[in-house]
Design an enzyme around this catalytic site. Structure first.
Site, PDB file in Angstrom:
ATOM      1  N   GLY A 197       0.115  -6.984 -15.836  1.00  0.00           N
ATOM      2  CA  GLY A 197       0.294  -5.530 -15.737  1.00  0.00           C
ATOM      3  C   GLY A 197       1.692  -5.173 -16.208  1.00  0.00           C
ATOM      4  CG  ASP A 220       1.724  -2.778   3.281  1.00  0.00           C
ATOM      5  OD1 ASP A 220       2.631  -1.933   3.148  1.00  0.00           O
ATOM      6  OD2 ASP A 220       0.610  -2.507   3.756  1.00  0.00           O
ATOM      7  CG  HIS A 221       5.780  -0.479  -1.159  1.00  0.00           C
ATOM      8  ND1 HIS A 221       4.506  -0.037  -1.387  1.00  0.00           N
ATOM      9  CD2 HIS A 221       6.538   0.636  -1.065  1.00  0.00           C
ATOM     10  CE1 HIS A 221       4.501   1.287  -1.428  1.00  0.00           C
ATOM     11  NE2 HIS A 221       5.728   1.732  -1.235  1.00  0.00           N
ATOM     12  CG  HIS A 227       1.380   1.588   2.488  1.00  0.00           C
ATOM     13  ND1 HIS A 227       1.664   0.317   2.058  1.00  0.00           N
ATOM     14  CD2 HIS A 227       1.189   2.320   1.356  1.00  0.00           C
ATOM     15  CE1 HIS A 227       1.643   0.283   0.728  1.00  0.00           C
ATOM     16  NE2 HIS A 227       1.355   1.482   0.282  1.00  0.00           N
TER      17      HIS A 227
HETATM   18  C1  BG6 Z   1       1.350   3.276  -2.868  1.00  0.00           C
HETATM   19  C2  BG6 Z   1       0.187   4.200  -3.020  1.00  0.00           C
HETATM   20  O1  BG6 Z   1       0.959   2.064  -2.288  1.00  0.00           O
HETATM   21  O2  BG6 Z   1       2.341   3.897  -2.053  1.00  0.00           O
HETATM   22  C3  BG6 Z   1       0.635   5.505  -3.653  1.00  0.00           C
HETATM   23  O3  BG6 Z   1      -0.797   3.589  -3.844  1.00  0.00           O
HETATM   24  C4  BG6 Z   1       1.756   6.108  -2.853  1.00  0.00           C
HETATM   25  O4  BG6 Z   1      -0.441   6.425  -3.761  1.00  0.00           O
HETATM   26  C5  BG6 Z   1       2.859   5.094  -2.602  1.00  0.00           C
HETATM   27  O5  BG6 Z   1       2.275   7.196  -3.595  1.00  0.00           O
HETATM   28  C6  BG6 Z   1       3.883   5.638  -1.627  1.00  0.00           C
HETATM   29  O6  BG6 Z   1       4.971   4.761  -1.581  1.00  0.00           O
HETATM   30  P1  BG6 Z   1       6.403   5.266  -1.118  1.00  0.00           P
HETATM   31  O7  BG6 Z   1       7.223   4.044  -1.052  1.00  0.00           O
HETATM   32  O8  BG6 Z   1       6.862   6.240  -2.168  1.00  0.00           O
HETATM   33  O9  BG6 Z   1       6.198   5.944   0.197  1.00  0.00           O
END
Ligand code: BG6
Length: 463
Positions: A17, A177-178, A240
């Site tokens: 990707g 899972d960031h 999340h």
């Molecule tokens: C992603 C989602 O995992 O997280 C997105 O797929 C979302 O739709 C994003 O916008 C939000 O991340 P953050 O870090 O900006 O809150």
């Protein structure tokens, strides 16, 4: 010693990707930060997979712009030059198994034997890539980092897990899972367990409710084809927000390190009470104008907003509602956890707000005597803004930077685990099945608002 120095030379991360948003916006800037901070091994390579015909030079020029705009550390030409010498653009068709033979030949040519594969692509490609790696790259020593959502539902997640297991052991799979890499989500552990004033009252006897909000100002953007099939519940709640909930509500880990945290999170998630009547517990909505967005089907019923009321069936949380809400095109970007403490008679309850983004900090509201009165109360607050302090901003790694570094070092604490994914999919599958079966409504909301008014009937949302 960096994590990578503990690996045998030569090692590389391969980004599937390579021309996608995630790679440009997050991964390459995060790797640049790690490089500038001296956390990458000298020989470490970044192989970027794409199907477009970019020359190496063209690709590096594109990356330069993204790194300049998105990297946390200061951009210096010299640093970038060093960094870009690690990057190799490799053109191939991800969906063509035979192309993995060429990839393997390329690895051999480069002398790369230690691998981290990063699947920064839509979930529908995960199996294809694994098949290709398995057929031609099987003698490699490898870890894999997988983006969410892991599968499109519980069944697909299971199929995917089985497929990955043919090539990677569970210890080699890093479910990213960031949100778990965000500074203030990590800080919840310290706030909860390292402060006696919170530790003792973090339960049903003192807490009225907990509100978790992840509001976004942006809309569906360029990700319509993925998002329209997913929606807010699968895109944000299943991963999340249930992860955040588990950190807020779990028992204190019994042992140090990743095992202790995972067990606590898993135990908490497996105690979520399945929702019976969706009308009482779920509000789904779509922002006005969503159907006019590019690549969205004109009769789409996809929710861009979801609010839920949840309960946890354990001794600590019996009867305490947890509210979650998330949506796109809302009145601003704001992610926070609000802990509303109980009122005592007519004395207002204390409020703790953990601010996750865009500002990072902690707000605490409490009662004090109003000056000049005999005993009249007023509500006052302490408001600590962590991100207002320059030094904190400079020293705070971005979520992806922290997570990549953790994966290189083999630290799994910040990654989600397969058993957690199973329980959260089980909960979400059941919720969505009931939503459709019970024919519950899809409301609309104005862009720039905080969602549909129906969700305000759940609770007095704080801010
Ligand atoms: C992603 C989602 O995992 O997280 C997105 O797929 C979302 O739709 C994003 O916008 C939000 O991340 P953050 O870090 O900006 O809150």
């Amino acid at each position: 010693m960096t994590g990578l120095e503990t690996m045998k030379n030569k090692s590389a991360i391969t980004l599937f990707g390579g021309t996608g948003d995630l790679t440009y916006r997050k991964l390459l800037p995060a790797l640049y930060n790690l490089d500038v901070l001296g956390k990458l091994d000298k020989e470490f390579k970044i192989i970027v997979i794409g199907r477009r015909s970019y020359s190496q030079e063209d690709y590096i020029n594109i990356v330069r712009g993204w790194v300049k705009e998105h990297a946390r550390t200061k951009f210096h030409d010299n640093d970038f030059q060093n960094y870009s010498s690690r990057i190799i653009y490799f053109k191939m068709e991800m969906t063509n198994v035979e192309d993995y033979k060429l990839l393997q030949e390329f690895y051999i040519e480069q002398g790369i034997t230690e691998h981290i594969y990063y699947y920064a692509v839509a979930p529908s490609f995960f199996i294809t890539i694994t098949n290709g790696l398995k057929k031609y790259c099987s003698e490699n020593n490898a870890k894999v980092i997988i983006e969410k959502p892991f599968g499109e539902d519980l069944e697909k997640a299971g199929e995917l897990n089985d497929k990955l297991a043919e090539f990677f052991s569970q210890e080699e799979i890093y479910h990213i899972d960031h949100y778990l890499g965000k500074e203030m989500i990590q800080n919840i552990l310290s706030l909860r367990f390292k402060n006696i004033i919170f530790k003792g009252v973090w339960n049903k006897d003192f807490i009225e409710n907990v509100q978790i909000t992840a509001a976004e100002a942006v809309g569906v953007g360029t990700r319509a084809s993925y998002y329209d099939k997913s929606g807010a519940v699968k895109d944000m709640v299943q991963n999340h927000l249930l992860q955040v909930l588990s950190i807020v509500a779990m028992e204190e880990p019994k042992e140090e390190g990743s095992r202790g945290i995972h067990d606590s999170q898993y135990n908490l998630l497996s105690k979520l009470v399945p929702i019976t009547n969706v009308n009482d517990s779920l509000v789904m909505a779509q922002y006005e104008g969503y159907l006019d967005e590019e690549n969205i089907s004109k009769d789409s019923k996809t929710e861009t907003y979801a609010a839920l009321k949840l309960f946890i069936d354990n001794e600590r949380w019996q009867g305490v509602p947890f509210f979650i809400r998330t949506g796109k095109k809302m009145g601003g970007r704001e992610t926070q956890v609000v802990v509303q403490f109980k009122a005592v008679g007519d004395i207002p309850g204390n409020v703790l707000i953990i601010k996750i983004q865009p500002d990072e900090g902690v707000y605490f509201q409490f009662n004090a005597k109003k000056p000049g009165t005999e005993q009249e109360l007023q509500q006052i607050s302490l408001d600590f803004c962590q991100s207002c302090i320059l030094e904190n901003r400079i020293n705070t790694p971005e979520a992806y930077e922290r997570l990549l570094d953790a994966c290189f070092k083999g630290d799994r604490a910040l990654f989600s685990q397969w058993d957690q994914i199973v329980v959260s999919w089980t909960f979400v599958n059941d919720l969505l099945a009931k939503y459709y079966k019970q024919g519950a409504p899809l409301y609309t909301y104005k862009q720039g608002s905080m969602g549909p008014k129906e969700a305000d009937e759940f609770v007095d949302w704080i801010k």
